[in-house]
Design an enzyme around this catalytic site. Structure first.
Site, PDB file in Angstrom:
ATOM      1  N   ALA A   1      13.716 -38.798 -65.449  1.00 57.61           N
ATOM      2  CA  ALA A   1      13.287 -38.371 -64.116  1.00 57.61           C
ATOM      3  C   ALA A   1      14.421 -37.652 -63.390  1.00 57.61           C
ATOM      4  CB  ALA A   1      12.835 -39.581 -63.301  1.00 57.61           C
TER       5      ALA A   1
ATOM      6  N   ARG B   1      10.821 -25.869 -58.846  1.00 53.54           N
ATOM      7  CA  ARG B   1       9.599 -25.055 -58.773  1.00 53.54           C
ATOM      8  C   ARG B   1       8.519 -25.672 -57.884  1.00 53.54           C
ATOM      9  NH1 ARG B   1       8.292 -24.169 -64.876  1.00 53.54           N
ATOM     10  NH2 ARG B   1       9.691 -25.955 -65.056  1.00 53.54           N
TER      11      ARG B   1
ATOM     12  N   ARG C   1      -9.004 -48.490 -41.847  1.00 48.69           N
ATOM     13  CA  ARG C   1      -7.553 -48.415 -42.070  1.00 48.69           C
ATOM     14  C   ARG C   1      -7.033 -49.731 -42.658  1.00 48.69           C
ATOM     15  NH1 ARG C   1      -5.203 -46.824 -36.584  1.00 48.69           N
ATOM     16  NH2 ARG C   1      -3.279 -47.252 -37.714  1.00 48.69           N
TER      17      ARG C   1
ATOM     18  N   TYR D   1     -13.059 -48.069 -31.386  1.00 41.23           N
ATOM     19  CA  TYR D   1     -11.804 -48.407 -32.044  1.00 41.23           C
ATOM     20  C   TYR D   1     -11.638 -49.925 -31.991  1.00 41.23           C
ATOM     21  CZ  TYR D   1      -6.975 -49.350 -33.015  1.00 41.23           C
ATOM     22  OH  TYR D   1      -5.840 -49.879 -33.564  1.00 41.23           O
TER      23      TYR D   1
ATOM     24  N   ALA E   1     -21.644 -49.041 -28.293  1.00 39.49           N
ATOM     25  CA  ALA E   1     -21.051 -47.713 -28.483  1.00 39.49           C
ATOM     26  C   ALA E   1     -19.859 -47.515 -27.556  1.00 39.49           C
ATOM     27  CB  ALA E   1     -22.101 -46.652 -28.207  1.00 39.49           C
TER      28      ALA E   1
ATOM     29  N   ARG F   1     -16.418 -53.782 -13.451  1.00 41.50           N
ATOM     30  CA  ARG F   1     -16.559 -52.338 -13.223  1.00 41.50           C
ATOM     31  C   ARG F   1     -16.914 -52.139 -11.762  1.00 41.50           C
ATOM     32  NH1 ARG F   1     -22.212 -52.874 -16.372  1.00 41.50           N
ATOM     33  NH2 ARG F   1     -23.485 -53.317 -14.551  1.00 41.50           N
TER      34      ARG F   1
HETATM   35  C1  UD1 Z   1      10.630 -30.240 -73.205  1.00 44.52           C
HETATM   36  C2  UD1 Z   1      10.833 -30.241 -74.719  1.00 44.52           C
HETATM   37  C3  UD1 Z   1       9.771 -29.334 -75.361  1.00 44.52           C
HETATM   38  C4  UD1 Z   1       8.394 -29.806 -74.969  1.00 44.52           C
HETATM   39  C5  UD1 Z   1       8.260 -29.891 -73.453  1.00 44.52           C
HETATM   40  C6  UD1 Z   1       6.964 -30.587 -73.085  1.00 44.52           C
HETATM   41  C7  UD1 Z   1      13.225 -30.539 -75.093  1.00 44.52           C
HETATM   42  C8  UD1 Z   1      14.483 -29.870 -75.435  1.00 44.52           C
HETATM   43  N1  UD1 Z   1      12.154 -29.745 -75.027  1.00 44.52           N
HETATM   44  O1  UD1 Z   1      10.888 -28.919 -72.761  1.00 44.52           O
HETATM   45  O2  UD1 Z   1       9.897 -29.335 -76.764  1.00 44.52           O
HETATM   46  O3  UD1 Z   1       7.409 -28.939 -75.504  1.00 44.52           O
HETATM   47  O4  UD1 Z   1       9.334 -30.679 -72.894  1.00 44.52           O
HETATM   48  O5  UD1 Z   1       6.762 -30.544 -71.714  1.00 44.52           O
HETATM   49  O6  UD1 Z   1      13.191 -31.740 -74.920  1.00 44.52           O
HETATM   50  N2  UD1 Z   1      15.304 -33.909 -67.896  1.00 44.52           N
HETATM   51  C9  UD1 Z   1      16.315 -34.698 -67.431  1.00 44.52           C
HETATM   52  N3  UD1 Z   1      17.606 -34.281 -67.567  1.00 44.52           N
HETATM   53  C10 UD1 Z   1      17.923 -33.095 -68.155  1.00 44.52           C
HETATM   54  C11 UD1 Z   1      16.874 -32.282 -68.620  1.00 44.52           C
HETATM   55  C12 UD1 Z   1      15.587 -32.719 -68.496  1.00 44.52           C
HETATM   56  O7  UD1 Z   1      16.067 -35.786 -66.903  1.00 44.52           O
HETATM   57  O8  UD1 Z   1      19.116 -32.783 -68.235  1.00 44.52           O
HETATM   58  C13 UD1 Z   1      13.918 -34.385 -67.754  1.00 44.52           C
HETATM   59  C14 UD1 Z   1      13.095 -33.513 -66.824  1.00 44.52           C
HETATM   60  O9  UD1 Z   1      13.099 -34.057 -65.517  1.00 44.52           O
HETATM   61  C15 UD1 Z   1      11.704 -33.605 -67.424  1.00 44.52           C
HETATM   62  C16 UD1 Z   1      11.977 -33.806 -68.902  1.00 44.52           C
HETATM   63  O10 UD1 Z   1      13.300 -34.282 -69.007  1.00 44.52           O
HETATM   64  O11 UD1 Z   1      11.008 -34.740 -66.936  1.00 44.52           O
HETATM   65  C17 UD1 Z   1      11.779 -32.534 -69.705  1.00 44.52           C
HETATM   66  O12 UD1 Z   1      12.695 -31.548 -69.285  1.00 44.52           O
HETATM   67  P1  UD1 Z   1      12.268 -30.025 -69.149  1.00 44.52           P
HETATM   68  O13 UD1 Z   1      13.443 -29.261 -68.695  1.00 44.52           O
HETATM   69  O14 UD1 Z   1      11.003 -29.904 -68.391  1.00 44.52           O
HETATM   70  O15 UD1 Z   1      12.013 -29.662 -70.680  1.00 44.52           O
HETATM   71  P2  UD1 Z   1      11.114 -28.490 -71.225  1.00 44.52           P
HETATM   72  O16 UD1 Z   1      11.903 -27.243 -71.240  1.00 44.52           O
HETATM   73  O17 UD1 Z   1       9.801 -28.474 -70.536  1.00 44.52           O
HETATM   74 MG    MG Z   2       9.031 -29.301 -68.710  1.00 47.93          MG
END
Ligand code: UD1
Ligand code: MG
Length: 454
Positions: free
Chosen positions: A12, A18, A319, A352, A366, A426
């Site tokens: 994560a 993006r 709620r 409410y 009401a 009232r």
């Molecule tokens: C990766 C896979 C690719 C696959 C794709 C599927 C690798 C090299 N490539 O590519 O083969 O088809 O996922 O979606 O693994 N992350 C980190 N630290 C880092 C880099 C990444 O925690 O330094 C985490 C990102 O938050 C993400 C996951 O690893 O959750 C994947 O990283 P991302 O950069 O999206 O890899 P892709 O290029 O999509």
């Molecule tokens: Mg990815």
């Protein structure tokens, strides 16, 4: 044979640029909880040990993990140098050992526990690496799975792939299993000699092969399960897939929905059989609806419990802490917060009700408002069983209306009303016979006078 132990490492640490949002990507919600909560719940369902790798300064993500999965260990990847580098941030967890190691992505929230488990079967059968494959409509950006019969030979990232490899439709979904015996050795051998100068987790495949170990790819049953979230549009798309799953499960469980595509459910919405949900109803987290209740169109419910046979809406808002017992009616433009409405009570229009109890079979007219907030503190209103609250009354809390008591319409009630009593608070009505006719005459004469305003 004893069950094999498992460590799942959830990555994560991505920046999520993006998403163009201030909130970290994995804390964006679908169906009422963050992306990472969906992944952690799937891993928890497998009984695996959990390690989560977060980016530097991701305090909000760490806090979310601590509350969602207190048993998980959290590691910080100080620099973002690729997926293998991220996995190695959890080295301390890896060193403690496990028969199977799984790597999952926190931005791939629809992954199912069965799929995580399925990835472990080849490891139990002796493979060193097990990969989840799928065939996306558009493979751009995914790693390609280079196979030889049942064996996986290599995963080639798009940027490093030859034209022939790019033509492969079978792709890496991102979920990987490593045998615990070989995980650290393989991970430590991974280098960054590639187009992105990153440490690719996917290189574990070719390294395993060159050490005469086996790697295999299993095709995912359902491609939607491996959808990843990188943009707001993908967040919406993945959310929509999850809504379809939740609606299908509700319909399967005997819930009637005339327009299910307009109903938004939360991950934990619990709907009993014979519940009817009309179009355009939105459920936030924490709602339970019992048998035979009807939720009419355009209602919004969150943290609420609806009893058997209750009628809610149209246009009702329940709620957190709203509890409706059997056969309660809550009608249009009624908001209920942290209140119990006891069996058979009715509050049908424009009200409410907050921090209150409405006793069994009471009737709330009401426009009734419980004035629960004095600007500093919240206070309670207690309405007894069978009480009758006249329309357009304000009940200024703390206040108690006894069982069977009446409140006259338009009252501002500031003192308790005894059981079976009547409170009228009232302005008293006065009637002047012929007054309007006399007034019209005086006004008309004044208008005729020369020099008077038109
Ligand atoms: C990766 C896979 C690719 C696959 C794709 C599927 C690798 C090299 N490539 O590519 O083969 O088809 O996922 O979606 O693994 N992350 C980190 N630290 C880092 C880099 C990444 O925690 O330094 C985490 C990102 O938050 C993400 C996951 O690893 O959750 C994947 O990283 P991302 O950069 O999206 O890899 P892709 O290029 O999509
Ligand atoms: Mg990815």
């Amino acid at each position: 044979m004893p069950a094999r132990s498992c460590l799942t490492i959830v990555l994560a640490a991505g920046e999520g640029t993006r998403m163009r949002a201030s909130r970290p990507k994995v804390l964006h919600a679908i169906a009422g909880r963050p992306l990472i909560a969906h992944v952690l719940a799937a891993v928890q369902a497998t009984g695996s040990r959990i390690a989560v790798v977060v980016g530097p300064g991701a305090d909000a993500v760490t806090a979310a993990v601590k509350s969602l999965a207190p048993e998980a260990e959290v590691f910080v990847q100080a620099e973002r140098r690729g997926t293998a580098h991220a996995v190695l941030a959890a080295r301390a967890a890896l060193e403690r050992g496990a028969d199977d190691v799984l790597v999952a992505f926190a931005d791939t929230p629809l992954i199912r526990p069965e799929t995580l488990e399925g990835l472990r079967a080849p490891l139990a059968a002796g493979a060193a690496v097990s990969v989840l494959g799928f065939r996306p409509k558009n493979p751009t950006g995914y790693g390609r799975l280079v196979t030889d019969g049942d064996d996986l030979v290599a995963i080639r990232e798009e940027k490093d792939a030859s034209p022939a490899e790019r033509a492969i439709g079978f792709c890496n979904a991102g979920l990987m299993g490593l045998s615990g015996d070989h995980a650290l050795t393989l991970l430590d051998r991974i280098g960054d000699d590639n187009a992105k100068r990153e440490f690719y987790l996917t290189d574990a495949v070719a390294l395993a092969r060159s050490a005469s170990l086996r790697a295999v790819a299993t095709a995912a049953d359902d491609d939607s399960e491996v959808l990843g979230v990188n943009t707001q549009a993908q967040l919406a798309e993945v959310g929509a897939v999850l809504q379809q799953r939740l609606r299908a499960a509700a319909l399967d469980g005997g819930v009637s929905m005339a327009a299910p595509e307009t109903v938004h459910l939360a991950y934990d919405t619990t709907l009993a059989r014979d519940v009817v949900i009309e179009p355009y109803v939105v459920f936030g987290p924490g709602v339970t609806v019992a048998e035979g209740a009807v939720i009419k169109a355009f209602s919004h419910l969150e943290g609420a419990t609806v009893g058997p046979g209750a009628l809610v809406g149209p246009y009702a808002r329940l709620r957190p802490g709203a509890v409706l017992e059997n056969d309660v009616h809550v009608g249009n433009f009624v908001e209920i917060k942290a209140s119990t409405i006891e069996a058979g009570a009715k509050t049908n229009h424009l009200s409410y009700i907050g921090d209150a109890r409405v006793g069994a079979k009471a009737n709330v007219g009401a426009g009734t408002i419980t004035c629960n907030y004095d600007g500093v503190l919240k206070h309670r209103t207690d309405i007894g069983a069978g009480a009758f609250i006249g329309s357009n009354s304000s009940l200024v809390a703390p206040v108690k209306i006894g069982d069977g008591a009446y409140v006259g319409s338009g009252s501002v009630v500031t003192k308790d009303v005894p059981p079976d009593g009547l409170a009228v608070a009232r302005g008293r009505q006065i009637v002047k016979e012929g007054w309007a006719a006399r007034w019209r005459k005086i006004a008309a004469a004044a208008k005729k006078k020369p020099g008077s305003p038109p």
